[in-house]
Structures are given as C-alpha cells and as structure tokens.
Design an enzyme around this catalytic site. Structure first.
Site, mmCIF file in Angstrom:
data_model
loop_
_atom_site.group_PDB
_atom_site.id
_atom_site.type_symbol
_atom_site.label_atom_id
_atom_site.label_comp_id
_atom_site.label_asym_id
_atom_site.label_seq_id
_atom_site.Cartn_x
_atom_site.Cartn_y
_atom_site.Cartn_z
ATOM 1 C CG HIS A 186 -7.068 5.833 7.502
ATOM 2 N ND1 HIS A 186 -6.617 4.633 7.990
ATOM 3 C CD2 HIS A 186 -7.903 5.515 6.470
ATOM 4 C CE1 HIS A 186 -7.139 3.642 7.295
ATOM 5 N NE2 HIS A 186 -7.936 4.146 6.374
ATOM 6 C CB CYS B 11 -10.353 5.302 2.683
ATOM 7 S SG CYS B 11 -9.333 3.981 3.361
HETATM 8 P P1 NAD Z 1 -15.953 -6.123 3.694
HETATM 9 O O1 NAD Z 1 -15.211 -7.334 4.055
HETATM 10 O O2 NAD Z 1 -16.512 -5.258 4.779
HETATM 11 O O3 NAD Z 1 -17.177 -6.484 2.736
HETATM 12 C C1 NAD Z 1 -17.050 -7.334 1.644
HETATM 13 C C2 NAD Z 1 -18.398 -7.964 1.302
HETATM 14 O O4 NAD Z 1 -18.244 -8.822 0.178
HETATM 15 C C3 NAD Z 1 -18.989 -8.811 2.419
HETATM 16 O O5 NAD Z 1 -20.363 -8.540 2.484
HETATM 17 C C4 NAD Z 1 -18.735 -10.240 1.958
HETATM 18 O O6 NAD Z 1 -19.732 -11.140 2.404
HETATM 19 C C5 NAD Z 1 -18.821 -10.100 0.473
HETATM 20 N N1 NAD Z 1 -18.044 -11.132 -0.212
HETATM 21 C C6 NAD Z 1 -17.024 -11.851 0.236
HETATM 22 N N2 NAD Z 1 -16.543 -12.680 -0.716
HETATM 23 C C7 NAD Z 1 -17.282 -12.455 -1.764
HETATM 24 C C8 NAD Z 1 -17.304 -12.985 -3.040
HETATM 25 N N3 NAD Z 1 -16.449 -13.941 -3.427
HETATM 26 N N4 NAD Z 1 -18.217 -12.514 -3.894
HETATM 27 C C9 NAD Z 1 -19.123 -11.585 -3.493
HETATM 28 N N5 NAD Z 1 -19.148 -11.055 -2.262
HETATM 29 C C10 NAD Z 1 -18.230 -11.477 -1.423
HETATM 30 O O7 NAD Z 1 -14.982 -5.282 2.749
HETATM 31 P P2 NAD Z 1 -14.904 -3.703 2.612
HETATM 32 O O8 NAD Z 1 -14.112 -3.153 3.757
HETATM 33 O O9 NAD Z 1 -16.243 -3.150 2.330
HETATM 34 O O10 NAD Z 1 -13.952 -3.572 1.343
HETATM 35 C C11 NAD Z 1 -14.435 -3.732 0.019
HETATM 36 C C12 NAD Z 1 -13.485 -3.044 -0.932
HETATM 37 O O11 NAD Z 1 -13.439 -1.655 -0.603
HETATM 38 C C13 NAD Z 1 -12.026 -3.530 -0.867
HETATM 39 O O12 NAD Z 1 -11.458 -3.399 -2.149
HETATM 40 C C14 NAD Z 1 -11.389 -2.534 0.080
HETATM 41 O O13 NAD Z 1 -9.995 -2.439 -0.097
HETATM 42 C C15 NAD Z 1 -12.110 -1.251 -0.329
HETATM 43 N N6 NAD Z 1 -12.127 -0.199 0.690
HETATM 44 C C16 NAD Z 1 -12.345 -0.490 2.008
HETATM 45 C C17 NAD Z 1 -12.341 0.522 2.940
HETATM 46 C C18 NAD Z 1 -12.519 0.248 4.394
HETATM 47 O O14 NAD Z 1 -11.983 0.995 5.206
HETATM 48 N N7 NAD Z 1 -13.256 -0.757 4.792
HETATM 49 C C19 NAD Z 1 -12.159 1.846 2.531
HETATM 50 C C20 NAD Z 1 -12.006 2.123 1.165
HETATM 51 C C21 NAD Z 1 -11.972 1.090 0.249
#
Ligand code: NAD
Length: 336
Positions: free
Chosen positions: A220, A141
């Site tokens: 942010h 992000c």
């Molecule tokens: P999150 O923790 O909210 O969601 C992750 C999901 O994956 C959950 O539903 C979880 O149950 C599932 N999960 C967990 N372990 C797993 C596995 N082994 N196999 C399959 N599913 C599994 O995470 P998020 O915040 O959505 O982040 C996901 C990605 O996006 C990361 O790489 C993060 O860095 C990136 N990201 C996050 C944000 C943010 O602010 N949240 C912003 C931009 C990018």
C-alpha cells in the site's frame, strides 16, 4: 523460564508469518496450528514439523498423507494464548464458540471490528494498554502504518487535523480472487474506516481518511497531510524517524523510488518471504509548508503486523517492559 504456549488459528497470509515469528522467540513455544482443509500451505507446515489440529467433521488430511495432531479443541485447550488469523468476521465466531467458553486469551486481526477486543494495538504506540488483557486486536496493516509515523509527528510537533489517502493494493500476491486488474476503485464512504481505526490506538488524533484500490499486489502507499501545532522541521523529523523502531527511511538517491524497489530491497536483505515489516518513508517526499507537513509512505501489508502480534502476546501474558519486548521481537525477526 517457562515458555508461553501459543496456538495460531488460521494459516494464511498473516497466520503463516505469525507462526514463523513465534518459532523464533526464545520465550515462546508454538503448540500448533489449525488446519481447515488440505492444501499446499498445510503440506509446507507438515514438512516443517508443525503440528496441525483440525476442526470437527472436516478431514481431507489423512487421505493426503498428513496425520492430524488432534482437534482444534485440543489445540486451544493446550495453549496459553491463541492468535486468531482467520478471515474477517470469523474471529468473532471463534471468540464466542471457543475462546470465551475455554477462558483463553486471544489476539484478533484488523479485519475484526474494534469491539471484539478490550483494546486495539500498535506496540510502539500503546503497548502498556495491552498488559494483562484477555482480548487484544492488532489493527490492520494500513492503520499500523499510519499510527507508527503519526505517533512520531505528534510527539515532536503536536498533531492538529490529519488527512490521509490510502492507495491500497488490490490483492495479496497469492490471491487469485480479488482485483481490480484494470481500474482504480475508490472507497465511496467517507471517511474510510482507517481514520476511526487510527483513533482506537491514538485516541486524541483528529484524522480524516480516504482510500482507493489499485492494480498492484506488492504494497500500500499512503499520502499524508498533517496540520501541526508547532512548525515542523524536515531535517529534524528525518533524524527522529531514522531512529524510530520499525520505521525505515528509503531514498530516491539510493534508487528506491517505488514499492517494487522496496520489495526488491527486502529480498536483497534476505528477509524471510521477502518481507518488509518496517513502515517505509521516502526521505525526499517529506515536505513542509508553514505548519503543514506532507509525506509519502509504503506499507508491506503481508508483514507489517507480524511483530505487533508477537509484542501483543508478551503484553497480554504480563511482560511489562514495552521497549524490551520490542527489542526482543526485532532482534529475533531481524527488524530495524
Ligand atoms: P487468509 O485468507 O490469507 O488466511 C486465512 C486462513 O484462515 C486460511 O488459512 C484459511 O484456510 C483459514 N480459515 C478460513 N476459514 C476459517 C475458519 N472458519 N476457521 C479457521 N480458519 C479458517 O487471510 P489473511 O489475509 O491472513 O487475513 C487474516 C486476518 O488478518 C484478517 O482479519 C485480515 O483483515 C487481517 N489482515 C490481513 C492483511 C493482509 O494484507 N492479508 C494485513 C493485515 C491484517
């Protein structure tokens, strides 16, 4: 027209939004999502008739009244492309275990290291690089926000050295495990990872970043100082930014003085989940001193990367027209 079959692996903050976005695209079809274990999100997905596919050996779904549509293997087999939205580092494991053996295209998120993919991606900066690729990483992000505005400044004035400080939200709103709740926590590694990450998209930008986390969940905030090759003009820059896709100018004169008011604006616009996928820049917070440009911007971490994932899908599946893809995505998602 045959629709692109998309699977989403990981239904958390980013995954559930990517799912909503895929379901709104006329040229895409959501095959289903993976469910790791039963929870309220799975219940919502089930209510929305989204097929849930589970991983081997883990099934507390049936005892909670949800019949899985099949295994995660079945889902990946059926899809043309998988959007991996699992927590950081899990994407790498999934690539080795599933996507490579099954010869499936996959998109990874910013929590993964750049070398997981052939290219890192921000649609309005380098769409063309993603055309036909098998593995693409949508950057984080913060990096997405930095790239969107820096591209405009670079095109107008040419960028010299850029310094950016990221004031990061401590946790997402639904996250009960992270903080801080009463501290400012600086990143004590310089540069922070954001600078090198920007260079994976804007290859020639000389950028140095610092970062800290603060006690907020909303957005942010970035403070940027860019040395330019030509003298920047505030009025011209504002005009250009106003007409740049996925950037929204906000003004203190309309009482948008904070991240809280940006989020309120998103809710007032009836945005799905109260999201603001546009990068927001404060008009009054753009300043020039000689060839030095200063500006402040805000990033809604939960949603800014969602349109990027949609454009990445199209590019990887061979859709060549970047502007058209961005337009289609924006229209479907009601993004400026
Ligand atoms: P999150 O923790 O909210 O969601 C992750 C999901 O994956 C959950 O539903 C979880 O149950 C599932 N999960 C967990 N372990 C797993 C596995 N082994 N196999 C399959 N599913 C599994 O995470 P998020 O915040 O959505 O982040 C996901 C990605 O996006 C990361 O790489 C993060 O860095 C990136 N990201 C996050 C944000 C943010 O602010 N949240 C912003 C931009 C990018």
């Amino acid at each position: 027209m045959e629709k692109i079959k998309v699977a989403v692996n990981g239904y958390g903050t980013i995954g559930k939004r990517v799912v909503d976005a895929v379901r709104l695209q006329k040229d895409m079809e959501l095959v289903g999502i993976t469910g790791h274990s039963y929870n309220f999100r799975m219940e919502v997905a089930h209510d929305c008739k989204i097929p849930i596919y589970i991983f081997d050996g883990e099934n507390d779904f049936e005892e909670n009244g949800i019949k899985p549509a099949g295994s995660a293997d079945d889902l990946f087999d059926e899809a043309d492309i998988i959007v991996d939205c699992t927590p950081k580092k899990i994407g790498k494991e999934n690539k080795e275990k599933y996507y490579i053996p099954k010869k499936k295209k996959a998109i990874f998120q910013g929590g993964e290291k750049p070398d997981i993919a052939q290219i890192s991606f921000v649609a309005q900066c380098n769409y063309k690089e993603a055309i036909g690729k098998d593995y693409v990483r949508v950057v984080s992000c913060n990096t997405t926000g930095l790239c969107r505005a820096l591209k405009v400044v670079d095109d107008l004035y040419g960028l010299g050295l850029v310094h950016a400080t990221m004031i990061r939200r401590g946790a997402d709103p639904g996250d009960i495990f992270h903080g801080p709740i009463n501290a400012i926590v600086p990143v004590l590694e310089l540069p922070s990872h954001h600078g090198p990450d920007v260079q994976t998209v804007l290859h020639n930008v000389n950028i140095f970043t610092t970062a800290m986390s603060v006690s907020t969940t909303l957005m942010h905030c970035h403070s940027i100082h860019a040395e330019c090759k030509k003298t920047p003009n505030v009025k011209d820059l504002i005009e250009k930014l106003k007409h740049t896709t996925r950037i929204r100018m906000v003004r203190t004169s309309e009482r948008v003085r904070s991240t809280a008011e940006i989020m309120e604006l998103a809710r007032d616009l009836s945005r799905s989940r109260g999201d603001m996928p546009e990068l927001c820049l404060w008009e009054e917070a753009i300043g020039v001193s000689g060839k030095n440009l200063f500006y402040l911007q805000a990033v809604h971490q939960e949603s800014i990367v969602v349109p990027e994932n949609i454009d990445a899908i199209r590019a990887m599946m061979g859709f060549k027209d970047a502007e058209k893809s961005i337009e289609m995505t924006n229209k479907a998602l009601n993004v400026k």
